[in-house]
Design a protein around this motif. Structure first.
Motif, PDB file in Angstrom:
ATOM      1  N   ARG A  31      -3.062   8.383 -10.436  1.00 45.23           N
ATOM      2  CA  ARG A  31      -3.955   7.243 -10.195  1.00 45.23           C
ATOM      3  C   ARG A  31      -3.609   6.644  -8.834  1.00 45.23           C
ATOM      4  NH1 ARG A  31      -7.664   5.897 -14.680  1.00 45.23           N
ATOM      5  NH2 ARG A  31      -6.805   7.107 -16.397  1.00 45.23           N
ATOM      6  N   ASP A  32      -4.559   5.910  -8.247  1.00 42.49           N
ATOM      7  CA  ASP A  32      -4.298   5.212  -6.991  1.00 42.49           C
ATOM      8  C   ASP A  32      -3.243   4.119  -7.181  1.00 42.49           C
ATOM      9  OD1 ASP A  32      -6.186   6.739  -5.766  1.00 42.49           O
ATOM     10  OD2 ASP A  32      -7.759   5.217  -5.811  1.00 42.49           O
ATOM     11  N   THR A  33      -2.496   3.877  -6.105  1.00 43.49           N
ATOM     12  CA  THR A  33      -1.443   2.865  -6.173  1.00 43.49           C
ATOM     13  C   THR A  33      -1.999   1.500  -6.547  1.00 43.49           C
ATOM     14  OG1 THR A  33      -0.064   4.047  -4.584  1.00 43.49           O
ATOM     15  CG2 THR A  33       0.382   1.698  -4.848  1.00 43.49           C
ATOM     16  N   GLU A  34      -3.174   1.170  -6.055  1.00 41.50           N
ATOM     17  CA  GLU A  34      -3.761  -0.139  -6.368  1.00 41.50           C
ATOM     18  C   GLU A  34      -3.920  -0.325  -7.874  1.00 41.50           C
ATOM     19  OE1 GLU A  34      -4.816  -3.760  -6.210  1.00 41.50           O
ATOM     20  OE2 GLU A  34      -4.208  -2.684  -4.404  1.00 41.50           O
ATOM     21  N   TYR A  62      -7.322   0.086 -15.834  1.00 39.08           N
ATOM     22  CA  TYR A  62      -7.817   1.446 -15.578  1.00 39.08           C
ATOM     23  C   TYR A  62      -9.262   1.650 -16.039  1.00 39.08           C
ATOM     24  CZ  TYR A  62      -3.054   3.228 -14.553  1.00 39.08           C
ATOM     25  OH  TYR A  62      -1.822   3.485 -14.012  1.00 39.08           O
ATOM     26  N   GLU A 101       6.266   3.903  -5.764  1.00 39.33           N
ATOM     27  CA  GLU A 101       4.970   3.349  -6.192  1.00 39.33           C
ATOM     28  C   GLU A 101       4.708   3.612  -7.675  1.00 39.33           C
ATOM     29  OE1 GLU A 101       5.302   5.701  -3.936  1.00 39.33           O
ATOM     30  OE2 GLU A 101       3.883   7.362  -4.275  1.00 39.33           O
ATOM     31  N   LYS A 118      -2.182   1.264 -10.209  1.00 38.23           N
ATOM     32  CA  LYS A 118      -0.855   1.191 -10.831  1.00 38.23           C
ATOM     33  C   LYS A 118      -0.213  -0.181 -10.604  1.00 38.23           C
ATOM     34  CE  LYS A 118       0.289   5.131  -8.831  1.00 38.23           C
ATOM     35  NZ  LYS A 118       0.923   6.421  -8.448  1.00 38.23           N
TER      36      LYS A 118
END
Lengths: 61, 61, 61, 61, 61, 61
Positions: free
Chosen positions: A11-14, D31, B48, A16
């Protein structure tokens, strides 16, 4: 001092960043413990390393 | 035949080489079991993908 | 802040007390990190819940 | 289909009921995935099986 | 809804495809549960992150 | 030397005996490795410690 592990696909860091804040809040709110006692470890797993129904996610796409 | 897993951030191989030897010795000394019954699995986690206090380690740096 | 998990059969508390001290020392000595950053979680597993070579440990005794 | 595991000491069922609902909401909100794709597994650990700073929690009480 | 995790060294996708199908069948056959309730997560570990007998697999090669 | 962990609800020993044999066979057949290199650890979880859709299994019964 709960330790949380999350098995998930990449998943994108944003996303997470948002998730770990919300999971930590879940412990603070449910257990009335300080946020700094909560660790979250995300174990990202590639689609060729994860299956449901005996089929790799990489093959289901 | 204990199985050890270690959740940690990335480290140099030299440090990990030292760590697994010492952890294995800990079992040999405390439990009096042979070294070849001990496995250590290090699950390195990128900054991250890991949080304390609801903040990603990547953001805390 | 490494998190260590240990999968093992049941052991006396005295042995586990010794083990966690030694594992923590392993991190302090190898990684030069403070002892209070190291957590060890022992997941004791009954002999009917653990197998080697496809045979339950409970059956091998 | 994220899988969450929680390492923690024993807690009352009422608190765990609240926690798993909140953790699941964290995934739904962060999510945008359906709640039924989220599983939470709590691995309760007795105080003689868990250490910080090399000392069993059972001994720190 | 069993969750299976596998700690192993890197393998080709073709081998992993075969493995997850066979592990899922193991649950269907032994527990009489539907295949879609079984998830398998493979956590591939590099040879410098895994040890037996206190020696990294990377060094044993 | 793959290490398998299984998160599941409580089951009879007879069923687990069958399961670990079949999982071990899955590795022998798919990876062509010896059975004695495969360990399976079953982590049985009580219905009040496991949730799907944010609801404890204990409450869903």
């Amino acid at each position: 001092m709960p330790i949380v592990t999350v098995l998930q696909g990449p998943r994108d860091t944003e996303l997470k960043r948002d998730l770990v804040a919300r999971i930590t809040d879940a412990f603070v709110d449910a257990y009335k413990i300080p946020a700094d006692s909560v660790q979250v470890w995300i174990q990202e797993t590639a689609p060729e390393n994860w299956s449901v129904s005996g089929k790799l996610i990489a093959d289901a796409k």
